[in-house]
Design a protein around this motif. Structure first.
Motif, PDB file in Angstrom:
ATOM      1  N   GLY A  20     -15.346 -51.315 -65.473  1.00 32.57           N
ATOM      2  CA  GLY A  20     -15.270 -50.393 -66.595  1.00 32.57           C
ATOM      3  C   GLY A  20     -15.825 -51.047 -67.857  1.00 32.57           C
ATOM      4  N   PRO A  21     -15.903 -50.281 -68.923  1.00 30.06           N
ATOM      5  CA  PRO A  21     -16.428 -50.863 -70.158  1.00 30.06           C
ATOM      6  C   PRO A  21     -15.501 -51.952 -70.683  1.00 30.06           C
ATOM      7  CG  PRO A  21     -15.532 -48.667 -70.564  1.00 30.06           C
ATOM      8  CD  PRO A  21     -15.502 -48.906 -69.077  1.00 30.06           C
ATOM      9  N   ARG A  22     -16.105 -52.992 -71.139  1.00 27.31           N
ATOM     10  CA  ARG A  22     -15.326 -54.097 -71.678  1.00 27.31           C
ATOM     11  C   ARG A  22     -15.094 -53.868 -73.166  1.00 27.31           C
ATOM     12  NH1 ARG A  22     -17.801 -59.518 -68.898  1.00 27.31           N
ATOM     13  NH2 ARG A  22     -17.315 -58.891 -66.781  1.00 27.31           N
ATOM     14  N   PRO A  23     -13.919 -54.216 -73.633  1.00 29.32           N
ATOM     15  CA  PRO A  23     -13.672 -54.076 -75.069  1.00 29.32           C
ATOM     16  C   PRO A  23     -14.524 -55.090 -75.827  1.00 29.32           C
ATOM     17  CG  PRO A  23     -11.833 -55.180 -74.012  1.00 29.32           C
ATOM     18  CD  PRO A  23     -12.775 -54.738 -72.920  1.00 29.32           C
ATOM     19  N   PRO A  24     -14.896 -54.772 -77.068  1.00 26.50           N
ATOM     20  CA  PRO A  24     -15.690 -55.733 -77.828  1.00 26.50           C
ATOM     21  C   PRO A  24     -14.891 -56.999 -78.048  1.00 26.50           C
ATOM     22  CG  PRO A  24     -14.923 -53.950 -79.257  1.00 26.50           C
ATOM     23  CD  PRO A  24     -14.561 -53.600 -77.851  1.00 26.50           C
ATOM     24  N   PRO A  25     -15.578 -58.125 -78.170  1.00 21.25           N
ATOM     25  CA  PRO A  25     -14.834 -59.372 -78.377  1.00 21.25           C
ATOM     26  C   PRO A  25     -14.040 -59.290 -79.672  1.00 21.25           C
ATOM     27  CG  PRO A  25     -17.204 -59.717 -78.647  1.00 21.25           C
ATOM     28  CD  PRO A  25     -16.995 -58.321 -78.169  1.00 21.25           C
ATOM     29  N   ALA A  26     -12.864 -59.864 -79.631  1.00 17.90           N
ATOM     30  CA  ALA A  26     -12.006 -59.820 -80.811  1.00 17.90           C
ATOM     31  C   ALA A  26     -12.640 -60.634 -81.927  1.00 17.90           C
ATOM     32  CB  ALA A  26     -10.630 -60.374 -80.466  1.00 17.90           C
ATOM     33  N   GLN A  27     -12.621 -60.067 -83.151  1.00 21.35           N
ATOM     34  CA  GLN A  27     -13.144 -60.804 -84.288  1.00 21.35           C
ATOM     35  C   GLN A  27     -12.114 -61.844 -84.692  1.00 21.35           C
ATOM     36  OE1 GLN A  27     -14.836 -58.701 -87.448  1.00 21.35           O
ATOM     37  NE2 GLN A  27     -16.052 -57.381 -86.145  1.00 21.35           N
ATOM     38  N   PRO A  28     -12.597 -62.979 -85.193  1.00 22.56           N
ATOM     39  CA  PRO A  28     -11.637 -63.986 -85.617  1.00 22.56           C
ATOM     40  C   PRO A  28     -10.741 -63.439 -86.714  1.00 22.56           C
ATOM     41  CG  PRO A  28     -13.903 -64.630 -86.173  1.00 22.56           C
ATOM     42  CD  PRO A  28     -13.959 -63.350 -85.410  1.00 22.56           C
ATOM     43  N   ALA A  29      -9.508 -63.865 -86.684  1.00 19.92           N
ATOM     44  CA  ALA A  29      -8.546 -63.378 -87.667  1.00 19.92           C
ATOM     45  C   ALA A  29      -8.953 -63.846 -89.061  1.00 19.92           C
ATOM     46  CB  ALA A  29      -7.158 -63.891 -87.323  1.00 19.92           C
ATOM     47  N   LEU A  30      -8.752 -62.970 -90.020  1.00 23.58           N
ATOM     48  CA  LEU A  30      -9.034 -63.298 -91.405  1.00 23.58           C
ATOM     49  C   LEU A  30      -7.843 -64.083 -91.936  1.00 23.58           C
ATOM     50  CD1 LEU A  30     -10.949 -62.893 -93.802  1.00 23.58           C
ATOM     51  CD2 LEU A  30      -9.659 -60.848 -94.348  1.00 23.58           C
ATOM     52  N   THR A  31      -8.056 -65.346 -92.180  1.00 23.43           N
ATOM     53  CA  THR A  31      -6.958 -66.190 -92.646  1.00 23.43           C
ATOM     54  C   THR A  31      -7.306 -66.789 -94.004  1.00 23.43           C
ATOM     55  OG1 THR A  31      -7.837 -68.183 -91.619  1.00 23.43           O
ATOM     56  CG2 THR A  31      -6.360 -66.821 -90.272  1.00 23.43           C
ATOM     57  N   ALA A  32      -6.291 -67.226 -94.707  1.00 22.25           N
ATOM     58  CA  ALA A  32      -6.500 -67.870 -96.002  1.00 22.25           C
ATOM     59  C   ALA A  32      -7.326 -69.143 -95.822  1.00 22.25           C
ATOM     60  CB  ALA A  32      -5.157 -68.184 -96.641  1.00 22.25           C
ATOM     61  N   ALA A  33      -7.079 -69.863 -94.740  1.00 20.51           N
ATOM     62  CA  ALA A  33      -7.822 -71.103 -94.490  1.00 20.51           C
ATOM     63  C   ALA A  33      -9.302 -70.807 -94.260  1.00 20.51           C
ATOM     64  CB  ALA A  33      -7.234 -71.838 -93.292  1.00 20.51           C
ATOM     65  N   ALA A  34      -9.584 -69.770 -93.478  1.00 24.32           N
ATOM     66  CA  ALA A  34     -10.974 -69.410 -93.215  1.00 24.32           C
ATOM     67  C   ALA A  34     -11.667 -68.995 -94.506  1.00 24.32           C
ATOM     68  CB  ALA A  34     -11.039 -68.288 -92.189  1.00 24.32           C
ATOM     69  N   LEU A  35     -10.982 -68.219 -95.334  1.00 23.65           N
ATOM     70  CA  LEU A  35     -11.558 -67.805 -96.610  1.00 23.65           C
ATOM     71  C   LEU A  35     -11.770 -68.993 -97.534  1.00 23.65           C
ATOM     72  CD1 LEU A  35      -9.731 -64.462 -97.449  1.00 23.65           C
ATOM     73  CD2 LEU A  35     -12.174 -64.786 -97.079  1.00 23.65           C
ATOM     74  N   ALA A  36     -10.821 -69.918 -97.547  1.00 22.39           N
ATOM     75  CA  ALA A  36     -10.913 -71.077 -98.429  1.00 22.39           C
ATOM     76  C   ALA A  36     -12.099 -71.963 -98.066  1.00 22.39           C
ATOM     77  CB  ALA A  36      -9.621 -71.883 -98.372  1.00 22.39           C
ATOM     78  N   HIS A  37     -12.452 -72.009 -96.800  1.00 26.72           N
ATOM     79  CA  HIS A  37     -13.551 -72.858 -96.351  1.00 26.72           C
ATOM     80  C   HIS A  37     -14.896 -72.142 -96.421  1.00 26.72           C
ATOM     81  CE1 HIS A  37     -10.284 -75.346 -95.280  1.00 26.72           C
ATOM     82  NE2 HIS A  37     -10.918 -76.106 -94.419  1.00 26.72           N
ATOM     83  N   ALA A  38     -14.903 -70.871 -96.758  1.00 25.49           N
ATOM     84  CA  ALA A  38     -16.137 -70.093 -96.810  1.00 25.49           C
ATOM     85  C   ALA A  38     -16.666 -70.042 -98.234  1.00 25.49           C
ATOM     86  CB  ALA A  38     -15.871 -68.681 -96.298  1.00 25.49           C
ATOM     87  N   GLY A  39     -17.976 -69.904 -98.337  1.00 27.64           N
ATOM     88  CA  GLY A  39     -18.599 -69.727 -99.646  1.00 27.64           C
ATOM     89  C   GLY A  39     -18.381 -68.296-100.126  1.00 27.64           C
ATOM     90  N   PRO A  40     -18.749 -68.004-101.374  1.00 26.53           N
ATOM     91  CA  PRO A  40     -18.517 -66.663-101.928  1.00 26.53           C
ATOM     92  C   PRO A  40     -19.153 -65.538-101.104  1.00 26.53           C
ATOM     93  CG  PRO A  40     -19.203 -68.181-103.654  1.00 26.53           C
ATOM     94  CD  PRO A  40     -19.315 -68.918-102.358  1.00 26.53           C
TER      95      PRO A  40
END
Length: 137
Positions: A20-40
């Protein structure tokens, strides 16, 4: 399953996807740590990916435009919008109002220009239909 613990040929193990159709891969969770390490720009991208599906659920045709408008907000406000559906709905309503006002202003200016440009073409295309209307009046 046979006693050896291996599945029989042709029979997928229990819980396996059976074509059957596969669900799309889960997007990584939006976390404060991920945001802190990302540029604007990456932060806006991550926040946009979290906001877009929520807007698309209610406004699929305008989801991209509305998401882009809402992403103009500062990051702390965007985090609040992601967490609180009422805050997101409020921002969507505001963005829709701004968009409609802009379109009505653009439509009015374009409508006047378009009407002036289209008027000579319309009278040239059907001069007979225009003549009786002027003689009756």
């Amino acid at each position: 399953m046979p006693a050896g613990g291996l599945p029989q040929r042709g029979i997928p193990p229990a819980g396996a996807n059976r074509g059957g159709p596969r669900p799309p891969p889960a997007q990584p969770a939006l976390t404060a740590a991920a945001l802190a390490h990302a540029g604007p720009e990456e932060q806006k991208q991550m926040l946009g990916e979290a906001i877009y599906p929520k807007i698309a659920a209610t406004h699929p045709d305008l989801a991209g435009k509305l998401t882009g408008m809402i992403l103009e907000l500062p990051v702390p406000e965007l985090l609040h919008v992601i967490e609180e559906d009422d805050a997101l709905n409020s921002k969507v309503v505001e963005a829709l109002q701004v968009l409609r006002e802009y379109e009505s202003q653009q439509g009015g200016a374009e409508g006047q220009e378009g009407a002036a440009a289209a008027a000579p073409a319309a009278t040239e295309a059907a001069p007979e239909s225009a003549a009786p209307a002027t003689t009756e009046a």
